[in-house]
Scaffold this motif. Sequence first.
Motif, PDB file in Angstrom:
ATOM      1  N   PRO A   1      -7.176   4.848 -31.324  1.00  0.00           N
ATOM      2  CA  PRO A   1      -7.238   5.680 -32.520  1.00  0.00           C
ATOM      3  C   PRO A   1      -6.835   7.133 -32.300  1.00  0.00           C
ATOM      4  CG  PRO A   1      -9.439   5.158 -31.739  1.00  0.00           C
ATOM      5  CD  PRO A   1      -8.478   4.367 -30.893  1.00  0.00           C
ATOM      6  N   PHE A   2      -6.942   7.629 -31.101  1.00  0.00           N
ATOM      7  CA  PHE A   2      -6.548   9.009 -30.842  1.00  0.00           C
ATOM      8  C   PHE A   2      -6.191   9.163 -29.370  1.00  0.00           C
ATOM      9  CE2 PHE A   2     -10.457   9.969 -28.633  1.00  0.00           C
ATOM     10  CZ  PHE A   2     -11.361   9.113 -29.226  1.00  0.00           C
ATOM     11  N   GLY A   3      -5.541  10.244 -29.044  1.00  0.00           N
ATOM     12  CA  GLY A   3      -5.226  10.527 -27.640  1.00  0.00           C
ATOM     13  C   GLY A   3      -3.782  10.301 -27.283  1.00  0.00           C
ATOM     14  N   LEU A   4      -3.163   9.242 -27.825  1.00  0.00           N
ATOM     15  CA  LEU A   4      -1.755   8.957 -27.560  1.00  0.00           C
ATOM     16  C   LEU A   4      -1.017   8.811 -28.880  1.00  0.00           C
ATOM     17  CD1 LEU A   4      -1.907   6.286 -24.707  1.00  0.00           C
ATOM     18  CD2 LEU A   4      -1.426   8.715 -24.496  1.00  0.00           C
ATOM     19  N   THR A   5       0.117   9.462 -28.979  1.00  0.00           N
ATOM     20  CA  THR A   5       0.924   9.407 -30.195  1.00  0.00           C
ATOM     21  C   THR A   5       2.166   8.576 -29.920  1.00  0.00           C
ATOM     22  OG1 THR A   5       0.164  11.625 -30.776  1.00  0.00           O
ATOM     23  CG2 THR A   5       2.132  10.804 -31.910  1.00  0.00           C
ATOM     24  N   LEU A   6       2.424   7.611 -30.792  1.00  0.00           N
ATOM     25  CA  LEU A   6       3.614   6.780 -30.636  1.00  0.00           C
ATOM     26  C   LEU A   6       4.863   7.648 -30.647  1.00  0.00           C
ATOM     27  CD1 LEU A   6       2.879   3.654 -32.839  1.00  0.00           C
ATOM     28  CD2 LEU A   6       3.036   3.754 -30.367  1.00  0.00           C
TER      29      LEU A   6
ATOM     30  N   ASP B   1      -3.205  13.322 -22.104  1.00  0.00           N
ATOM     31  CA  ASP B   1      -3.043  12.879 -23.487  1.00  0.00           C
ATOM     32  C   ASP B   1      -2.965  14.076 -24.439  1.00  0.00           C
ATOM     33  OD1 ASP B   1      -5.631  13.788 -23.921  1.00  0.00           O
ATOM     34  OD2 ASP B   1      -6.490  11.801 -24.227  1.00  0.00           O
ATOM     35  N   ASP B   2      -3.021  13.818 -25.732  1.00  0.00           N
ATOM     36  CA  ASP B   2      -2.891  14.862 -26.747  1.00  0.00           C
ATOM     37  C   ASP B   2      -4.011  15.896 -26.691  1.00  0.00           C
ATOM     38  OD1 ASP B   2      -0.657  13.479 -27.609  1.00  0.00           O
ATOM     39  OD2 ASP B   2      -1.725  12.436 -29.207  1.00  0.00           O
ATOM     40  N   PHE B   3      -5.119  15.545 -26.061  1.00  0.00           N
ATOM     41  CA  PHE B   3      -6.265  16.454 -25.953  1.00  0.00           C
ATOM     42  C   PHE B   3      -6.390  17.033 -24.542  1.00  0.00           C
ATOM     43  CE2 PHE B   3      -7.284  13.212 -29.144  1.00  0.00           C
ATOM     44  CZ  PHE B   3      -7.356  14.020 -30.257  1.00  0.00           C
TER      45      PHE B   3
END
Length: 176
Positions: free
Chosen positions: A12-17, A34-36
């Motif tokens: 659900p969060f952390g990695l963006t396609l 990751d994104d955070f």
Amino acid sequence: MKVRCINNNGMPFGLTLNKEYELLDSKHGYKIKDDFNIIRTCPKSWFSIVKEKESDNMEKTFKEVIQDKVVGHVWKQISKSSMVDRIEIKEYGPRIYLRENRKSIGFRDTIFKLIKQPVTFEEVLNSEKRCKVEHELLHEQFEYQPLDNLMYYLSYSYYENDFKQILKEGKWYLED
């Protein structure tokens, strides 16, 4: 080396396609931030390796610029060792010309940097090339990606008015 997320396995969060991540280690899966900015080890099957490509910030010597002769490219001099500070590659009928801003030309160890020229949104729609957009409303800078991926992300992430404004006023670029 960079890797692109091609499957976040429903995370659900952390990695963006389709987002690129710097690869920190590949011993037991791919270790990335990751994104955070949390360091995670993920399965290699979630990523594809990003091939090194010419970037928008590429720099070339004058000899390399004229060897490639890519119509539409504009190069700006970044070293001060010649009389020319800008070269524009234009096509006139069957001929390709190098247009410069002075009459006397001398080159020795001169380095030029590519100035990426924006295109219209219509050109992006009619092209099969990967694209990116720049606009003051965008929270992040995008890498080149397929138009459908970019449209999905923008329509999902921005309100309708902002989405329309990005489409109309954004600076659009096509990958070479």
